[in-house]
Scaffold this active site. Structure first.
Site, PDB file in Angstrom:
ATOM      1  N   ARG A 103      38.046  37.497  43.455  1.00  7.81           N
ATOM      2  CA  ARG A 103      36.810  36.947  42.895  1.00  7.81           C
ATOM      3  C   ARG A 103      37.052  35.519  42.434  1.00  7.81           C
ATOM      4  O   ARG A 103      38.101  35.232  41.853  1.00  7.81           O
ATOM      5  CB  ARG A 103      36.362  37.802  41.710  1.00  7.81           C
ATOM      6  CG  ARG A 103      35.527  38.972  42.135  1.00  7.81           C
ATOM      7  CD  ARG A 103      35.232  39.922  40.999  1.00  7.81           C
ATOM      8  NE  ARG A 103      34.823  39.285  39.757  1.00  7.81           N
ATOM      9  CZ  ARG A 103      34.439  39.966  38.678  1.00  7.81           C
ATOM     10  NH1 ARG A 103      34.423  41.280  38.697  1.00  7.81           N
ATOM     11  NH2 ARG A 103      34.084  39.336  37.568  1.00  7.81           N
ATOM     12  N   ARG A 140      37.109  32.941  30.448  1.00  9.06           N
ATOM     13  CA  ARG A 140      36.304  34.169  30.281  1.00  9.06           C
ATOM     14  C   ARG A 140      36.766  34.960  29.064  1.00  9.06           C
ATOM     15  O   ARG A 140      35.953  35.527  28.332  1.00  9.06           O
ATOM     16  CB  ARG A 140      36.409  35.050  31.540  1.00  9.06           C
ATOM     17  CG  ARG A 140      35.597  34.493  32.700  1.00  9.06           C
ATOM     18  CD  ARG A 140      35.982  35.167  34.001  1.00  9.06           C
ATOM     19  NE  ARG A 140      35.610  36.571  34.051  1.00  9.06           N
ATOM     20  CZ  ARG A 140      36.193  37.458  34.861  1.00  9.06           C
ATOM     21  NH1 ARG A 140      37.170  37.084  35.666  1.00  9.06           N
ATOM     22  NH2 ARG A 140      35.793  38.693  34.875  1.00  9.06           N
TER      23      ARG A 140
HETATM   24  P1  AMP Z   1      31.737  41.112  35.244  1.00  9.55           P
HETATM   25  O1  AMP Z   1      31.739  41.605  36.660  1.00  9.55           O
HETATM   26  O2  AMP Z   1      31.136  42.117  34.279  1.00  9.55           O
HETATM   27  O3  AMP Z   1      33.075  40.597  34.801  1.00  9.55           O
HETATM   28  O4  AMP Z   1      30.733  39.853  35.213  1.00  9.55           O
HETATM   29  C1  AMP Z   1      30.989  38.701  35.982  1.00  9.55           C
HETATM   30  C2  AMP Z   1      30.216  37.520  35.436  1.00  9.55           C
HETATM   31  O5  AMP Z   1      28.802  37.801  35.510  1.00  9.55           O
HETATM   32  C3  AMP Z   1      30.455  37.205  33.963  1.00  9.55           C
HETATM   33  O6  AMP Z   1      31.626  36.420  33.764  1.00  9.55           O
HETATM   34  C4  AMP Z   1      29.179  36.442  33.621  1.00  9.55           C
HETATM   35  O7  AMP Z   1      29.210  35.131  34.179  1.00  9.55           O
HETATM   36  C5  AMP Z   1      28.122  37.227  34.400  1.00  9.55           C
HETATM   37  N1  AMP Z   1      27.553  38.332  33.580  1.00  9.55           N
HETATM   38  C6  AMP Z   1      27.656  39.669  33.826  1.00  9.55           C
HETATM   39  N2  AMP Z   1      27.011  40.376  32.878  1.00  9.55           N
HETATM   40  C7  AMP Z   1      26.499  39.462  32.006  1.00  9.55           C
HETATM   41  C8  AMP Z   1      25.757  39.569  30.794  1.00  9.55           C
HETATM   42  N3  AMP Z   1      25.422  40.759  30.281  1.00  9.55           N
HETATM   43  N4  AMP Z   1      25.404  38.415  30.182  1.00  9.55           N
HETATM   44  C9  AMP Z   1      25.727  37.214  30.672  1.00  9.55           C
HETATM   45  N5  AMP Z   1      26.442  37.036  31.804  1.00  9.55           N
HETATM   46  C10 AMP Z   1      26.830  38.150  32.464  1.00  9.55           C
END
Ligand code: AMP
Length: 215
Positions: free
Chosen positions: A160, A171
């Protein structure tokens, strides 16, 4: 059951949400997966979201709240769900409370996976993901059977873009600044189940089952 899976990037939220979804027969709703789907479809929402995601920043609250509202109104979410990666801010948590209250529903448990920072960095840097089914692998801990292809559908695995080391560090900081406090939002309801997530996948799964009274 209505569950929230919380924890920092690399804590194993996605892996354990998928497992629980299979065991309980309820949908796994990952806001990260929903966003990546929009990115790969090339929609306006996806293209806008990508600029935030690639930097490791959060996508704005109004976009996320509308997205989860739409997903929770689909018929498969009526019997329960596991939400992975939402709410990530107090504004999102307040919006989710309101949404569920309007539906006469509430959250049964918030599972928080605790993993030390160095271990999260190690997990994210070795992670490879299938762009077709989103299944993730770790090149040392859980490598695919065939070199760099998904065991389920044979698609070449990818790293990713937000798993690059610089972005990972950002992050983790954003999580500490903006999301760690969201857990307190649920603490008062004694629905928070803190799980030590530093163990094999099977062992963490067993700990989650036990915390949910399913062991
Ligand atoms: P994840 O797969 O959960 O690690 O999400 C990947 C990216 O999607 C995060 O680093 C954020 O940029 C965005 N993202 C996912 N869920 C949210 C959320 N609830 N609020 C804001 N950004 C989100």
């Amino acid at each position: 059951m209505r569950l929230l899976m919380a924890g920092s990037p690399g804590s194993g939220k996605g892996t354990h949400s998928r497992r629980l979804s299979d065991c309980l027969g309820i949908p796994h709703i990952s806001t990260g997966d929903l966003l990546r789907e929009q990115v790969s479809l090339g929609t306006e929402l996806g293209l806008n979201a990508k600029t935030f995601m690639d930097r490791g920043d959060y996508v704005p609250d109004d976009v996320m709240v509308n997205m989860i509202k739409g997903r929770l109104s689909e018929p498969d979410a009526e019997k329960g769900f596991i939400i992975d990666g939402f709410p990530r801010t107090v504004t999102q948590a307040d919006a989710l409370d309101k949404m569920l209250a309007d539906l006469g529903q509430s959250i049964d448990a918030v599972i928080v996976l605790d993993v030390p920072v160095e271990e999260m960095v190690r997990r994210l840097s070795g992670r490879r993901t299938c762009p077709t089914c989103q299944r993730s692998y770790h090149m040392d801990d859980e490598p695919p059977a065939d070199d760099e292809r998904c065991n389920d559908d044979g698609t070449p695995l990818e790293r990713r873009s937000d798993d690059e080391p610089e972005t990972v560090r950002h992050r983790l900081k954003v999580y500490a600044d903006r999301t760690a406090g969201v857990i307190e939002h649920y603490d008062t309801d004694s629905v928070v189940k803190r799980i030590n997530g530093e163990a094999t996948i099977d062992e963490v799964h067993r700990r989650i089952d036990e915390a949910l009274g399913m062991a």
